[in-house]
Design a protein around this motif. Structure first.
Motif, PDB file in Angstrom:
ATOM      1  N   TYR A   1       4.757  15.376   5.555  1.00  6.86           N
ATOM      2  CA  TYR A   1       4.287  14.035   5.173  1.00  6.86           C
ATOM      3  C   TYR A   1       5.337  12.994   5.565  1.00  6.86           C
TER       4      TYR A   1
ATOM      5  N   TRP B   1      -7.024   7.095  -3.840  1.00  9.32           N
ATOM      6  CA  TRP B   1      -7.265   8.232  -2.956  1.00  9.32           C
ATOM      7  C   TRP B   1      -5.967   8.654  -2.256  1.00  9.32           C
ATOM      8  N   GLU B   2      -5.244   7.673  -1.722  1.00 14.34           N
ATOM      9  CA  GLU B   2      -3.984   7.997  -1.055  1.00 14.34           C
ATOM     10  C   GLU B   2      -2.933   8.472  -2.049  1.00 14.34           C
TER      11      GLU B   2
ATOM     12  N   ASP C   1      -3.591  12.038  -2.762  1.00 10.05           N
ATOM     13  CA  ASP C   1      -3.128  12.854  -1.639  1.00 10.05           C
ATOM     14  C   ASP C   1      -1.605  12.965  -1.659  1.00 10.05           C
ATOM     15  N   TYR C   2      -0.946  11.841  -1.965  1.00 10.67           N
ATOM     16  CA  TYR C   2       0.520  11.852  -2.014  1.00 10.67           C
ATOM     17  C   TYR C   2       1.013  12.796  -3.109  1.00 10.67           C
TER      18      TYR C   2
ATOM     19  N   TYR D   1       0.447   3.539  10.753  1.00  6.16           N
ATOM     20  CA  TYR D   1       0.255   4.006   9.377  1.00  6.16           C
ATOM     21  C   TYR D   1      -1.009   3.398   8.771  1.00  6.16           C
TER      22      TYR D   1
ATOM     23  N   HIS E   1       0.823  -1.201   0.000  1.00  4.09           N
ATOM     24  CA  HIS E   1       0.000   0.000   0.000  1.00  4.09           C
ATOM     25  C   HIS E   1       0.860   1.256   0.000  1.00  4.09           C
ATOM     26  N   PRO E   2       0.519   2.259  -0.818  1.00  2.00           N
ATOM     27  CA  PRO E   2      -0.722   2.461  -1.582  1.00  2.00           C
ATOM     28  C   PRO E   2      -0.717   1.843  -2.979  1.00  2.00           C
TER      29      PRO E   2
ATOM     30  N   ASP F   1      -4.502   2.181  -4.060  1.00  2.00           N
ATOM     31  CA  ASP F   1      -5.310   3.147  -3.327  1.00  2.00           C
ATOM     32  C   ASP F   1      -5.195   4.497  -4.036  1.00  2.00           C
TER      33      ASP F   1
ATOM     34  N   VAL G   1      -4.167   5.678   7.566  1.00  2.00           N
ATOM     35  CA  VAL G   1      -4.389   5.896   6.136  1.00  2.00           C
ATOM     36  C   VAL G   1      -5.526   5.053   5.597  1.00  2.00           C
TER      37      VAL G   1
ATOM     38  N   ARG H   1     -11.022   1.884   4.277  1.00  6.69           N
ATOM     39  CA  ARG H   1     -10.841   1.725   2.848  1.00  6.69           C
ATOM     40  C   ARG H   1     -10.304   0.351   2.476  1.00  6.69           C
TER      41      ARG H   1
END
Length: 304
Positions: free
Chosen positions: A265, A248-249, A252-253, A277, A235-236, A246, A281, A285
């Protein structure tokens, strides 16, 4: 050898900093947004490793995060990309500023170099890369050779031997027999080429489970030096069939990485355990990411 005499190579994720040393050349498995050993990447940051000479065929958030954290001393790669989320900003900044030395391979060239080491030969030849200026730029990696049988001119790639390979598998047993259900990317070539191999995996299982699914064993235990259980360890990025990437993550990253405050971050990752973590995160999800894999299988089956 009886089961009680079988080697137990299981170590906790927190031991990774003792297994990978500053200045080591480390091959990181996975490719694009799949199968990267991200839990190991985060743990190397927590361990404060420096001057790591990373090797990746197609890196993504793994290399970008290591670059942002100041872990990398050199990067050997064919590509580092955030795919639909744009360029890998931290890698790009480091290379453009001259702070990150690098060696650029063609993708096939790097795989062939790893394969040569795994076969125990100093190089392997292939046809290509035609029209590329990479071989001329790196004469310590590429050379022109003549086939002794046909007289054909070929490109030779020097064997690549990492000090360490870190790959992420679906499951492994305590002996280090590792299994994938689906693509393993460059992982097996990396593991066979390296002096030491560390396998992180979604779960550690009994030897009987490995034997019952022997066709899935792509890395026999005699190549493995340490086994680490790391659920959601990619992950992600994705690890099929357990979970999809992922998005969504990753969004964001990518947003954070392109901004001026990305150090926050990285500091958050340094300050938390891997369990913390996942809690922070994933939230709820994890079920969604699993469901996306199931949905893709249904769609694929309907179109067959």
């Amino acid at each position: 050898m009886s089961p009680s005499e079988m080697p137990d190579k299981v170590v906790p994720l927190e031991a990774l900093g003792d297994l990978v040393h500053d200045g080591d050349s480390v091959a990181f498995g996975g490719g694009w947004f799949a199968n990267h050993p991200m839990a190991a990447v985060r743990e190397l940051i927590r361990a404060g490793r420096r001057d790591i000479r990373a090797i990746t065929v197609v890196g993504s958030a793994d290399m970008d995060l290591l670059a942002a954290a100041g872990v990398l001393g050199h990067l050997s790669f064919s590509m580092v990309t955030m795919e639909a989320f744009g360029l890998a900003p931290n890698v790009r900044r480091a290379i453009e500023s001259g702070s990150l030395p690098f060696t650029e391979y063609t993708g096939l060239g790097l795989l062939i170099g790893l394969e040569a080491q795994g076969r125990g030969v100093p190089y392997l030849p292939y046809r290509g890369p035609f029209g590329s200026d990479i071989p001329a730029r790196y004469p310590d990696v590429y050379a022109t050779v003549t086939c002794p049988f046909t007289g054909e001119e070929l490109t030779a790639v020097r064997a690549v031997q990492p000090d360490v390979a870190i790959v992420h598998a679906l499951r492994a047993d305590a002996e280090g027999n590792a299994q994938w259900d689906g693509t393993s990317g460059p992982d097996v070539e990396m593991a066979k080429a390296a002096r030491r191999t560390i396998v992180t995996c979604e779960e550690i299982v009994d030897r009987d489970v490995i034997v019952a699914n022997a066709h899935m064993t792509k890395l026999p235990g005699f190549y493995t030096d340490a086994v680490i259980e790391a659920p959601f360890g990619a992950h992600p990025t994705s690890h099929i069939p357990r979970y999809a990437m992922d998005a969504w993550e990753l969004m964001d990253y990518a947003t954070a990485a392109a901004g001026p405050a990305f150090s926050a971050y990285v500091d958050q990752i340094r300050a938390e355990s891997e369990t913390e973590y996942r809690t922070r995160v994933l939230k709820d999800r994890d079920a969604v990411l699993r469901a996306l894999v199931d949905a893709a299988e249904v769609i694929e089956g309907a179109g067959a």
